[in-house]
Design an enzyme around this catalytic site. Structure first.
Site, PDB file in Angstrom:
ATOM      1  N   HIS A 162       0.008   3.528   0.740  1.00 61.17           N
ATOM      2  CA  HIS A 162       0.166   3.799   2.183  1.00 61.17           C
ATOM      3  C   HIS A 162       0.466   5.272   2.440  1.00 61.17           C
ATOM      4  CE1 HIS A 162      -0.022  -0.315   3.956  1.00 61.17           C
ATOM      5  NE2 HIS A 162       0.190  -0.637   2.694  1.00 61.17           N
ATOM      6  N   ASP A 199      -2.263   7.517   2.016  1.00 57.51           N
ATOM      7  CA  ASP A 199      -3.540   8.186   2.348  1.00 57.51           C
ATOM      8  C   ASP A 199      -3.670   8.484   3.841  1.00 57.51           C
ATOM      9  OD1 ASP A 199      -4.074   5.484   2.978  1.00 57.51           O
ATOM     10  OD2 ASP A 199      -6.018   5.417   1.968  1.00 57.51           O
ATOM     11  N   ALA A 245      -8.671  -9.769  -3.121  1.00 63.06           N
ATOM     12  CA  ALA A 245      -7.582  -9.617  -4.087  1.00 63.06           C
ATOM     13  C   ALA A 245      -6.904  -8.261  -3.971  1.00 63.06           C
ATOM     14  CB  ALA A 245      -8.115  -9.807  -5.508  1.00 63.06           C
ATOM     15  N   GLU A 257     -15.776   1.779   8.855  1.00 61.19           N
ATOM     16  CA  GLU A 257     -14.732   0.754   8.797  1.00 61.19           C
ATOM     17  C   GLU A 257     -13.729   0.942   9.942  1.00 61.19           C
ATOM     18  OE1 GLU A 257     -13.722  -0.398   4.876  1.00 61.19           O
ATOM     19  OE2 GLU A 257     -11.995  -1.563   5.536  1.00 61.19           O
ATOM     20  N   ASP A 317      -9.912   4.152  -0.742  1.00 61.36           N
ATOM     21  CA  ASP A 317     -10.775   3.171  -1.412  1.00 61.36           C
ATOM     22  C   ASP A 317     -12.216   3.669  -1.479  1.00 61.36           C
ATOM     23  OD1 ASP A 317      -8.415   1.825  -1.217  1.00 61.36           O
ATOM     24  OD2 ASP A 317      -9.089   0.413   0.321  1.00 61.36           O
TER      25      ASP A 317
HETATM   26  C1  GLA Z   1      -5.751  -0.352   1.727  1.00 61.83           C
HETATM   27  C2  GLA Z   1      -6.449   0.742   2.528  1.00 61.83           C
HETATM   28  C3  GLA Z   1      -6.229   2.114   1.883  1.00 61.83           C
HETATM   29  C4  GLA Z   1      -4.744   2.370   1.598  1.00 61.83           C
HETATM   30  C5  GLA Z   1      -4.107   1.173   0.889  1.00 61.83           C
HETATM   31  C6  GLA Z   1      -2.615   1.300   0.748  1.00 61.83           C
HETATM   32  O1  GLA Z   1      -6.377  -0.480   0.474  1.00 61.83           O
HETATM   33  O2  GLA Z   1      -7.833   0.491   2.632  1.00 61.83           O
HETATM   34  O3  GLA Z   1      -6.770   3.122   2.693  1.00 61.83           O
HETATM   35  O4  GLA Z   1      -4.060   2.690   2.772  1.00 61.83           O
HETATM   36  O5  GLA Z   1      -4.374  -0.050   1.557  1.00 61.83           O
HETATM   37  O6  GLA Z   1      -2.281   2.341  -0.106  1.00 61.83           O
END
Ligand code: GLA
Length: 388
Positions: A36, A38, A126, A163, A175
């Site tokens: 959390h 990013d 997951a 997204e 991601d």
């Molecule tokens: C999800 C979001 C990412 C990031 C994570 C937490 O995977 O897609 O952008 O914020 O949660 O680190």
């Protein structure tokens, strides 16, 4: 038929009655530390994993897209470039593809249509970013087939835009970036403020183990968006664009003016940024005891300050921690409220980790865990013909 490339080709032929031109692949991911952070312009340290989405494609002369997926057997989904319409029901796989073309169209970039068949083995739901793998495999295919010449980073940004704006999830860039830019045997330290990234070698002595808690994830989206708002509110309080521009000293000094929850959320982000940079150094210098400490602190911070873990995950982390001590690290990975735990441990301890999970997790929680022994992989690519 276990080879996913063959499965993709077969699904393509069955669906469209002709052979595909090319195959594109993109990996799922596991985040080693930096959760959390990013969307707060902070640091993350993910690795791409050897679980992939593979797409077989054939170019079309018009601007029609026709897509089918083996995970969601059903109709062929069809849309025209730039005319994606409203998203289908929340979580529908096709939204991630339409999100990408919609983001391209909004940015004024053109694209030719494609017929495509999607297969994959990234576990769904997951927390291993099967959706980013889908977006990036598709985005890489469109970029290549329409000769858009976008860099992998630009493909990742386009996917995130899709997204955010089309799918309606306020996710950060982690991601998509790791799925596009991952490197074999490396994690990637990403500075989410300027999107600079630096590969960090994962020591050969370590096994990368992912344990899926199989906790039914609920409320993920609403809790995710709420955390994001709470972080932004603290940044607003300080009159800065993001928490990246607030120091721990400033946060401590303002503690009395902030409500306790907001203070705790921000404390997680600021301390997690520091831990992530330190963990990257520990990994690079093979300092496993330090890595172990930092991953443990990260988990505690997610549990107590950011409040995104659940009891079954806490128990899973505790039982693995007992076995590995300072010879490896373990923590929850991903957005939270269920999902997976990541452990980086000395190879000699791999069996002991698996055994403790098998012996204790179901007993403690009534749930069966799934263990994936992984390796850090390269990011998205077109598959060479001789590889399939
Ligand atoms: C999800 C979001 C990412 C990031 C994570 C937490 O995977 O897609 O952008 O914020 O949660 O680190």
């Amino acid at each position: 038929m276990s080879n996913p490339a063959q499965r993709a080709n077969k699904l393509f032929v069955q669906t469209f009655g002709t052979t595909a031109d090319d195959l594109y692949l993109a990996p799922g991911r596991v985040n080693l530390i930096g959760e959390h952070t990013d969307y707060n312009d902070g640091f993350v340290l993910p690795a791409a994993i050897n679980f992939h989405t593979i797409i077989a494609v054939k170019r079309r002369e018009d601007d029609t897209f026709r897509a089918v997926s083996d995970a969601f057997s059903g109709d062929i989904k069809t849309w025209q470039f730039g005319q994606e319409g409203q998203p289908e029901e929340q979580g529908s796989w096709i939204n991630y593809l339409k999100g990408f073309t919609s983001a391209l169209a909004t940015s004024g970039l053109p694209a030719k249509g494609l017929d495509l068949a999607v297969v994959g083995n990234v576990p769904l739901g997951a927390g291993l970013s099967s959706s980013a793998a889908l977006e990036i495999a598709f985005g890489t295919a469109v970029n290549d087939c329409s000769q858009l010449r976008l860099s992998p980073l630009a493909v990742a940004q386009m996917a995130q835009r899709g997204e955010n704006q089309y799918v309606g999830c306020a996710c950060g860039i982690m991601d998509q970036m790791i799925s596009a830019l991952g490197e074999q045997d490396h994690a990637l330290l990403i500075d989410c403020e300027d999107l600079d990234s630096e590969p960090v070698p994962i020591p050969e002595s370590l096994s990368l183990i992912i344990i899926n808690s199989n906790v039914q994830r609920g409320l993920v989206e609403s809790e995710y968006n709420l955390r994001r708002e709470q972080c932004e509110a603290v940044a607003n309080h300080f009159g800065v664009e993001s928490l990246r521009h607030v120091s721990l000293g400033q946060l401590e000094a303002a503690k009395a003016q902030l409500d306790e929850t907001a203070y705790k959320r921000a404390r997680h982000v600021l301390t997690e940024n520091r831990r992530t940079q330190q963990a990257s150094q520990a990994l690079a210098s093979n300092d496993i005891a330090r890595l172990s400490e930092l991953m443990a602190q990260s988990h505690q911070s997610m549990r107590d300050d950011f409040e995104i873990t659940v009891p079954a995950i806490d128990q899973l982390v505790e039982m693995i921690d007992k076995v590995i001590g300072n010879q490896g690290g373990v923590r929850m990975t991903g957005g939270g409220f269920g999902g997976c735990v990541v452990a980086l441990v000395d190879h000699a301890l791999t069996d002991a980790v698996v055994e403790t999970v098998e012996a204790n997790y179901a007993k403690a929680t009534g749930l069966e865990a799934t263990v994936y022994l992984c390796s850090a992989s390269d990011g998205a690519t077109r598959l060479d013909e001789d590889l399939y």
